[in-house]
Design an enzyme around this catalytic site. Structure first.
Site, mmCIF file in Angstrom:
data_model
loop_
_atom_site.group_PDB
_atom_site.id
_atom_site.type_symbol
_atom_site.label_atom_id
_atom_site.label_comp_id
_atom_site.label_asym_id
_atom_site.label_seq_id
_atom_site.Cartn_x
_atom_site.Cartn_y
_atom_site.Cartn_z
ATOM 1 N N HIS A 182 0.812 -1.228 0.000
ATOM 2 C CA HIS A 182 0.000 0.000 0.000
ATOM 3 C C HIS A 182 0.839 1.269 0.000
ATOM 4 O O HIS A 182 0.310 2.357 -0.089
ATOM 5 C CB HIS A 182 -0.899 0.028 1.246
ATOM 6 C CG HIS A 182 -0.134 0.326 2.514
ATOM 7 N ND1 HIS A 182 0.605 -0.627 3.168
ATOM 8 C CD2 HIS A 182 0.022 1.470 3.215
ATOM 9 C CE1 HIS A 182 1.181 -0.075 4.242
ATOM 10 N NE2 HIS A 182 0.845 1.188 4.296
HETATM 11 C C1 UD1 Z 1 -1.161 6.121 5.756
HETATM 12 C C2 UD1 Z 1 0.245 6.494 6.230
HETATM 13 C C3 UD1 Z 1 1.164 5.292 6.055
HETATM 14 C C4 UD1 Z 1 0.614 4.066 6.746
HETATM 15 C C5 UD1 Z 1 -0.821 3.811 6.305
HETATM 16 C C6 UD1 Z 1 -1.405 2.719 7.144
HETATM 17 C C7 UD1 Z 1 0.908 8.843 5.956
HETATM 18 C C8 UD1 Z 1 1.696 9.796 5.155
HETATM 19 N N1 UD1 Z 1 0.782 7.593 5.450
HETATM 20 O O1 UD1 Z 1 -1.077 5.816 4.380
HETATM 21 O O2 UD1 Z 1 2.419 5.595 6.641
HETATM 22 O O3 UD1 Z 1 1.408 2.972 6.417
HETATM 23 O O4 UD1 Z 1 -1.612 4.989 6.496
HETATM 24 O O5 UD1 Z 1 -2.417 2.048 6.505
HETATM 25 O O6 UD1 Z 1 0.412 9.193 6.996
HETATM 26 N N2 UD1 Z 1 -8.354 5.953 1.806
HETATM 27 C C9 UD1 Z 1 -9.599 5.379 1.867
HETATM 28 N N3 UD1 Z 1 -10.152 5.220 3.109
HETATM 29 C C10 UD1 Z 1 -9.564 5.625 4.229
HETATM 30 C C11 UD1 Z 1 -8.307 6.229 4.152
HETATM 31 C C12 UD1 Z 1 -7.708 6.382 2.926
HETATM 32 O O7 UD1 Z 1 -10.178 4.992 0.874
HETATM 33 O O8 UD1 Z 1 -10.127 5.431 5.321
HETATM 34 C C13 UD1 Z 1 -7.712 6.087 0.481
HETATM 35 C C14 UD1 Z 1 -7.982 7.449 -0.145
HETATM 36 O O9 UD1 Z 1 -8.044 7.269 -1.543
HETATM 37 C C15 UD1 Z 1 -6.724 8.226 0.211
HETATM 38 C C16 UD1 Z 1 -5.659 7.140 0.178
HETATM 39 O O10 UD1 Z 1 -6.303 5.976 0.651
HETATM 40 O O11 UD1 Z 1 -6.452 9.267 -0.675
HETATM 41 C C17 UD1 Z 1 -4.435 7.432 1.022
HETATM 42 O O12 UD1 Z 1 -4.795 7.679 2.378
HETATM 43 P P1 UD1 Z 1 -3.751 8.393 3.391
HETATM 44 O O13 UD1 Z 1 -4.318 8.418 4.755
HETATM 45 O O14 UD1 Z 1 -3.307 9.677 2.825
HETATM 46 O O15 UD1 Z 1 -2.492 7.463 3.343
HETATM 47 P P2 UD1 Z 1 -2.348 5.888 3.454
HETATM 48 O O16 UD1 Z 1 -1.916 5.378 2.135
HETATM 49 O O17 UD1 Z 1 -3.540 5.304 4.090
HETATM 50 N N1 UDP Z 2 -3.619 -5.403 8.947
HETATM 51 C C1 UDP Z 2 -4.933 -5.829 9.130
HETATM 52 N N2 UDP Z 2 -5.666 -6.185 8.026
HETATM 53 C C2 UDP Z 2 -5.151 -6.150 6.769
HETATM 54 C C3 UDP Z 2 -3.815 -5.725 6.603
HETATM 55 C C4 UDP Z 2 -3.072 -5.346 7.696
HETATM 56 O O1 UDP Z 2 -5.428 -5.900 10.261
HETATM 57 O O2 UDP Z 2 -5.862 -6.484 5.829
HETATM 58 C C5 UDP Z 2 -2.835 -4.988 10.129
HETATM 59 C C6 UDP Z 2 -1.559 -5.755 10.335
HETATM 60 O O3 UDP Z 2 -1.788 -6.900 11.121
HETATM 61 C C7 UDP Z 2 -0.662 -4.740 11.030
HETATM 62 C C8 UDP Z 2 -1.184 -3.401 10.552
HETATM 63 O O4 UDP Z 2 -2.431 -3.659 9.936
HETATM 64 O O5 UDP Z 2 -0.800 -4.786 12.445
HETATM 65 C C9 UDP Z 2 -0.243 -2.777 9.569
HETATM 66 O O6 UDP Z 2 -0.819 -1.631 9.034
HETATM 67 P P1 UDP Z 2 -0.442 -1.033 7.625
HETATM 68 O O7 UDP Z 2 0.210 -2.056 6.787
HETATM 69 O O8 UDP Z 2 -1.666 -0.382 7.109
HETATM 70 O O9 UDP Z 2 0.542 0.160 8.002
HETATM 71 P P2 UDP Z 2 2.111 0.247 8.312
HETATM 72 O O10 UDP Z 2 2.436 -0.700 9.392
HETATM 73 O O11 UDP Z 2 2.833 -0.019 7.037
HETATM 74 O O12 UDP Z 2 2.276 1.674 8.704
#
Ligand code: UD1
Ligand code: UDP
Length: 374
Positions: A208
């Site tokens: 992601h």
């Molecule tokens: C964010 C964090 C990343 C983390 C991830 C965990 C930052 C810069 N990035 O990335 O470090 O690993 O969360 O999962 O803070 N979206 C949805 N639903 C939601 C949220 C997001 O559909 O509830 C989609 C939207 O299209 C949005 C995109 O995901 O534009 C990115 O969301 P954003 O919160 O900016 O960053 P993540 O990729 O989720």
């Molecule tokens: N996770 C989850 N469901 C999923 C994928 C990930 O519960 O389908 C959990 C996973 O067990 C871990 C956390 O989400 O604890 C990791 O989050 P993510 O990969 O979104 O963010 P990152 O750790 O890279 O910031």
């Protein structure tokens, strides 16, 4: 809500999962707290499903900032956090990890007369192209209490000239979370049956990260590499997809190899179950690298660097980047490895250690707060 001693600022899936054990610890030790959700994640599959399943109280506040450009999103959080903290005046605010919610929480608190504790401090990828790296560095430099998961992360903080007195090595709360849910997942989750897969006969993929899924060639390389692994080992791969990655798959009209089954993001118990029974995990997630290491499942990281070098050092993880041949080569090495490495992230009492460090440093959380351990 009673007057909170601690305010937890959180906003995304990994923060909810990794703060859950600390929140439970506050419940157990009768420490009043509040939860301030920034609203960075808002889709049920990234948000409420975890509050429900982990039996956390609903957030006291939700800023509902939603998605947006980094500056816009962070600015909205900053303004909202400041207002609520000035009103509530907790003794300390906790942030966890490296998201924009962490940056906003740490920055807002750095200008107020209330200390901020950064849980999971001192992680470094040394890659400033990643937004998370900026967030980590800023949170560590403005934070008052830095809870480093390992000696390694403590060293990084010291190398940056950070005052030793602010650093506490506590382990990572992800070990607490895995310990608290691993068995429960085994007992309750039916995800393997539902997906029609057998124990140790499949690969698990998560991808992601912006630097992977937002760049067409990288996302294509990653999918092709994972497809080659699936063919070479004759195993299906399950890909619980983050909405960001799903949006990019649609936008870029990418073809996913048939051997990869894309499914919705999973709840925590189902995902843990998928992790612990997988033959191999391929991921660009930080938390998933840690969990694979803790669970004793081989991991290939689909990134050029990692801020979790401990996983590589103990032999649980290899960095493949997104080159298809390199992914196959790393997967081949990892499936052949013994999985008896040691877990470098602590013994599962990080939450207690975090609260104890604060108490030892003179913070008072009310009458019952020094009742330690289960
Ligand atoms: C964010 C964090 C990343 C983390 C991830 C965990 C930052 C810069 N990035 O990335 O470090 O690993 O969360 O999962 O803070 N979206 C949805 N639903 C939601 C949220 C997001 O559909 O509830 C989609 C939207 O299209 C949005 C995109 O995901 O534009 C990115 O969301 P954003 O919160 O900016 O960053 P993540 O990729 O989720
Ligand atoms: N996770 C989850 N469901 C999923 C994928 C990930 O519960 O389908 C959990 C996973 O067990 C871990 C956390 O989400 O604890 C990791 O989050 P993510 O990969 O979104 O963010 P990152 O750790 O890279 O910031």
């Amino acid at each position: 809500m009673v007057d909170p001693e601690i305010t937890f600022v959180l906003g995304t899936r990994p923060e909810i999962i990794k703060l859950a054990p600390v929140i439970r610890c506050c419940d157990r030790r009768d420490i009043p707290y509040s939860i301030l959700h920034t609203g960075q994640h808002y889709s049920d599959e990234l948000d409420t499903v975890f509050f429900d399943q982990l039996e956390l109280p609903a957030p006291d506040y939700n800023l509902e900032v939603g998605s947006g450009r980094h500056g816009q999103q962070t600015a909205a959080m900053l303004a909202g956090i400041e207002e609520i903290i000035l009103e509530d005046e907790p003794s300390v605010v906790f942030v966890q990890g490296d998201t924009n919610s962490v940056l906003a929480g740490a920055l807002a608190l750095s200008k107020l007369d209330i200390p901020v504790g950064h849980i999971e401090a001192g992680l470094r990828s040394f890659d400033r192209d990643m937004p998370e790296e900026t967030n980590r560095v800023v949170a560590d430099h403005v934070g008052d209490y830095l809870f480093a998961p390992t000696e390694h992360s403590q060293e990084y903080l010291r190398d940056e000239g950070i005052d030793h007195g602010r650093i506490f090595v506590t382990g990572n709360t992800i070990v607490d979370a895995v310990k608290q849910h691993r068995q429960l997942a085994r007992e309750k989750s039916t995800v393997l049956e539902e997906m029609g897969v057998a124990d140790k006969s499949y690969g698990l993929l998560t991808a992601h990260r912006a630097e992977n899924v937002d760049v067409q060639e990288r996302f294509e390389g990653l999918l092709e590499g994972v497809g080659r692994v699936a063919s070479a080992f004759e195993m299906g791969v399950i890909y619980p997809i983050h909405p960001r990655a799903q949006a990019q798959l649609d936008e870029l009209e990418l073809t996913v190899p048939d051997s990869i089954t894309v499914v919705e993001s999973q709840d925590y118990l189902d995902f843990l179950q998928l992790e612990q029974d997988a033959d191999l995990i391929m991921t660009d997630s930080g938390g998933v690298q840690e969990e694979a290491c803790i669970l004793g499942v081989p991991c290939v990281t689909l990134r050029d660097n990692t801020e979790r070098p401990e996983t590589v050092e103990v032999g649980a993880n290899l960095l493949a980047g997104v080159d298809p041949e390199e992914i196959l080569s790393c997967a081949t090495q990892m499936v052949a490895r013994e999985t008896n490495w040691s877990n470098p992230f602590g013994s599962g009492d990080a939450s207690d250690q975090i609260l104890n460090s604060m108490l030892a440093d003179g913070t008072s959380f009310g009458s019952n707060s020094d009742t330690t351990q289960e």
